[in-house]
Design a protein around this motif. Structure first.
Motif, short mmCIF file in Angstrom:
data_model
loop_
_atom_site.label_atom_id
_atom_site.label_comp_id
_atom_site.label_asym_id
_atom_site.label_seq_id
_atom_site.Cartn_x
_atom_site.Cartn_y
_atom_site.Cartn_z
N ALA A 26 35.50 53.07 36.39
CA ALA A 26 36.59 52.09 35.82
C ALA A 26 37.94 52.77 35.92
O ALA A 26 37.85 54.14 35.45
CB ALA A 26 36.10 51.58 34.34
N LEU A 27 39.02 52.28 36.29
CA LEU A 27 40.15 52.70 36.40
C LEU A 27 41.10 52.06 35.29
O LEU A 27 41.22 51.07 34.97
CB LEU A 27 40.79 52.71 37.60
CG LEU A 27 40.04 53.41 38.88
CD1 LEU A 27 40.49 53.25 40.17
CD2 LEU A 27 39.64 54.77 38.48
N THR A 28 42.22 52.89 35.02
CA THR A 28 43.35 52.30 34.11
C THR A 28 44.36 51.47 34.96
O THR A 28 45.54 51.49 35.11
CB THR A 28 44.17 53.36 33.50
OG1 THR A 28 44.48 54.29 34.56
CG2 THR A 28 43.04 54.26 32.59
N LEU A 29 43.87 50.26 35.28
CA LEU A 29 44.48 49.45 36.03
C LEU A 29 43.69 47.91 35.60
O LEU A 29 42.39 47.92 35.67
CB LEU A 29 44.55 49.32 37.26
CG LEU A 29 45.67 48.58 38.32
CD1 LEU A 29 47.00 49.03 38.06
CD2 LEU A 29 45.22 48.92 39.92
N VAL A 89 40.52 38.40 27.19
CA VAL A 89 39.33 39.53 27.48
C VAL A 89 40.33 40.20 28.65
O VAL A 89 40.96 39.80 29.53
CB VAL A 89 38.31 38.83 28.30
CG1 VAL A 89 37.23 40.12 28.91
CG2 VAL A 89 37.64 38.11 27.31
N THR A 90 40.18 41.95 28.34
CA THR A 90 41.15 42.57 29.49
C THR A 90 39.81 43.36 30.13
O THR A 90 38.75 43.95 29.50
CB THR A 90 41.81 43.75 28.66
OG1 THR A 90 43.03 42.89 28.12
CG2 THR A 90 42.44 44.65 29.50
N VAL A 91 39.79 43.39 31.53
CA VAL A 91 38.99 44.13 32.13
C VAL A 91 39.49 45.18 33.48
O VAL A 91 40.49 44.62 33.90
CB VAL A 91 38.00 42.94 33.03
CG1 VAL A 91 36.83 43.81 33.85
CG2 VAL A 91 37.55 41.92 31.90
N PRO A 92 39.05 46.36 33.28
CA PRO A 92 39.78 47.20 34.18
C PRO A 92 39.22 47.17 35.70
O PRO A 92 38.33 46.72 36.06
CB PRO A 92 39.15 48.75 33.61
CG PRO A 92 37.67 48.15 32.82
CD PRO A 92 37.93 46.93 32.62
N ALA A 93 40.28 47.67 36.41
CA ALA A 93 39.61 47.77 37.93
C ALA A 93 38.54 48.83 38.14
O ALA A 93 38.55 49.49 37.31
CB ALA A 93 41.08 48.26 38.66
N ARG A 133 41.64 44.46 47.86
CA ARG A 133 41.99 45.65 48.19
C ARG A 133 40.85 46.87 47.98
O ARG A 133 41.14 48.06 48.07
CB ARG A 133 43.11 46.03 47.61
CG ARG A 133 44.34 45.44 47.61
CD ARG A 133 45.14 45.28 49.29
NE ARG A 133 46.14 44.95 49.24
CZ ARG A 133 46.88 43.60 49.27
NH1 ARG A 133 46.16 42.86 49.07
NH2 ARG A 133 48.15 43.60 49.32
N GLY A 134 39.60 46.28 47.65
CA GLY A 134 38.71 47.30 47.18
C GLY A 134 38.72 47.95 45.85
O GLY A 134 38.58 49.27 45.60
N LEU A 135 39.44 47.33 44.92
CA LEU A 135 39.48 48.01 43.57
C LEU A 135 38.91 46.96 42.73
O LEU A 135 39.14 46.91 41.32
CB LEU A 135 41.05 48.17 43.25
CG LEU A 135 41.64 49.14 43.74
CD1 LEU A 135 43.19 48.95 43.59
CD2 LEU A 135 41.34 50.59 43.29
N GLY A 136 37.76 46.09 43.06
CA GLY A 136 37.18 45.45 42.13
C GLY A 136 37.72 44.22 41.42
O GLY A 136 37.29 43.91 40.49
N SER A 137 38.72 43.45 42.19
CA SER A 137 39.23 42.39 41.36
C SER A 137 38.18 41.10 41.22
O SER A 137 38.40 40.52 40.37
CB SER A 137 40.44 41.65 42.58
OG SER A 137 39.92 41.26 43.75
N ILE A 152 45.70 33.66 33.30
CA ILE A 152 45.16 34.81 33.90
C ILE A 152 46.44 35.63 34.36
O ILE A 152 47.39 35.06 34.81
CB ILE A 152 44.72 34.61 35.33
CG1 ILE A 152 43.43 33.69 35.23
CG2 ILE A 152 44.32 35.78 36.15
CD1 ILE A 152 42.72 33.15 36.45
N LYS A 153 46.42 36.95 33.84
CA LYS A 153 47.63 37.75 34.11
C LYS A 153 47.10 39.13 35.10
O LYS A 153 46.19 39.68 34.59
CB LYS A 153 48.10 38.62 32.70
CG LYS A 153 49.23 39.32 33.14
CD LYS A 153 49.80 39.79 31.68
CE LYS A 153 50.89 40.80 31.85
NZ LYS A 153 51.53 41.19 30.60
N LEU A 154 47.39 38.91 36.30
CA LEU A 154 46.82 39.75 37.34
C LEU A 154 47.70 41.21 37.33
O LEU A 154 48.84 41.14 37.22
CB LEU A 154 47.13 39.38 38.61
CG LEU A 154 46.34 37.93 39.11
CD1 LEU A 154 46.83 37.50 40.48
CD2 LEU A 154 44.97 38.22 39.04
N GLY A 155 46.96 42.09 37.33
CA GLY A 155 47.33 43.61 37.36
C GLY A 155 46.39 44.23 38.22
O GLY A 155 46.97 45.34 38.96
N VAL A 156 45.41 43.84 38.92
CA VAL A 156 44.34 44.24 40.07
C VAL A 156 44.57 43.59 41.30
O VAL A 156 44.54 42.41 41.29
CB VAL A 156 42.95 44.24 39.62
CG1 VAL A 156 42.11 44.95 40.74
CG2 VAL A 156 42.84 44.96 38.28
#
Length: 305
Positions: free
Chosen positions: A28-31, A9-13, A95-99, A87-91
């Protein structure tokens, strides 16, 4: 749909509030964060984490992703299966980006797929909102785009907010954190009628500005009196970064979610200059930010087999 034994499952910031839309609007953002769920024969959950700040993520049953995974099975009245979670973290965290929203949505979606998708999209979204406590991050993380959420007698009404293709979201992510709890602590318990009217008017203008791309409307619309005047004191260099972004051509700058990430909206022609100006201004304050020019993700959470 038949149950499967593995799903990714891939989920955007997400960025929430957008100035006057406190606790009700987000995009939603491209992160992205990526989660893989694989059922196995071991009795306990096993969790591996890779990516920046991986060492800070819990790898036992207290992990928020796993808590969301369990929540869906509890809703079904079933015991969750033993599972391996990768889990592969990209967010960035805190930091206020919905992690946290990515974890909640990812866990619920992953569990629903492994269970054979017994719940509808609206049911999964209701669970996500209940876990998060408010809709502004989990809704766009789940369905993508920019979304406005409002309560109704039937639950939640979710409205798509058109986002003009010329509007570029730029995030400046600092090298320090700000907890949502602390960001909420500084907010007043009551607001004046004048401030409530101010935000109502500016949220309406924001919706039209996002749809049309009109810079004059956005410059006015991004103002807020409910949360940003109180929270900006928690973010070192806020005024300097704001001034630099606007001088470089941004329509305005807001706090992303509870912060400390700062979000500027601009047009394509000024995006590079705005990003550079924000980075330079924060560096002059002794802060080392990561500045990214992003797009709005219109897909939301997606699953792969």
């Amino acid at each position: 749909m038949f149950a499967v034994d593995s799903v990714s499952v891939t989920v955007p910031a997400t960025t929430a509030n957008l100035g006057p839309g406190f606790d009700c609007i987000g995009a939603a953002l491209t992160l992205y964060n990526e989660f893989k769920f694989t059922t196995h024969t071991q009795e306990k959950v096993t969790i591996t984490v890779t990516g920046a700040e991986a060492e800070r993520v819990q790898t036992d049953e207290s992990n928020m992703l796993y808590q969301a995974f369990v929540k869906l099975y509890e809703y079904l009245g079933q015991a969750p299966p033993p599972v391996q979670i990768d889990i592969k973290l990209g967010v960035p965290l805190a930091r206020g980006l919905g992690s946290s929203a990515t974890a909640i949505v990812g866990g619920l979606v992953g569990a629903n797929v492994l269970a054979g998708e017994p719940l509808s999209q609206s049911q999964v979204m209701e669970l996500a909102i209940a876990m998060e406590g408010h809709p502004d991050n989990v809704v766009p993380a789940f369905v993508g785009g920019c979304r406005l959420a409002a309560t109704s007698n039937a639950g939640w009404e979710i409205c798509e907010v058109p986002w003009h293709e010329e509007i570029v979201p730029i995030v400046a992510i600092p090298d320090f954190e700000l907890s949502t709890k602390e960001a909420r602590r500084v907010l007043p318990k009551e607001v004046s009628r004048a401030d409530a009217i101010f935000n109502t008017a500016h949220l309406g203008l924001l919706l039209r500005g996002l749809e049309t791309g009109r810079g004059d409307w956005l410059r006015a619309a991004l103002q807020d009196k409910l949360h940003q005047p109180f929270r900006k004191a928690l973010i070192k260099g806020y005024d300097a970064v704001n001034a630099a972004a606007v001088a470089a051509g941004a329509y305005g700058m807001v706090i992303s979610g509870a912060g400390p990430t700062l979000l500027a909206l601009t047009d394509i022609a000024h995006s590079e200059a705005v990003a550079t100006a924000m980075a330079t201004a924060w560096q002059s304050e002794g802060i080392s930010p990561v500045v990214r020019s992003l797009k709005v993700d219109n897909q939301g959470a997606r699953s792969f087999f």
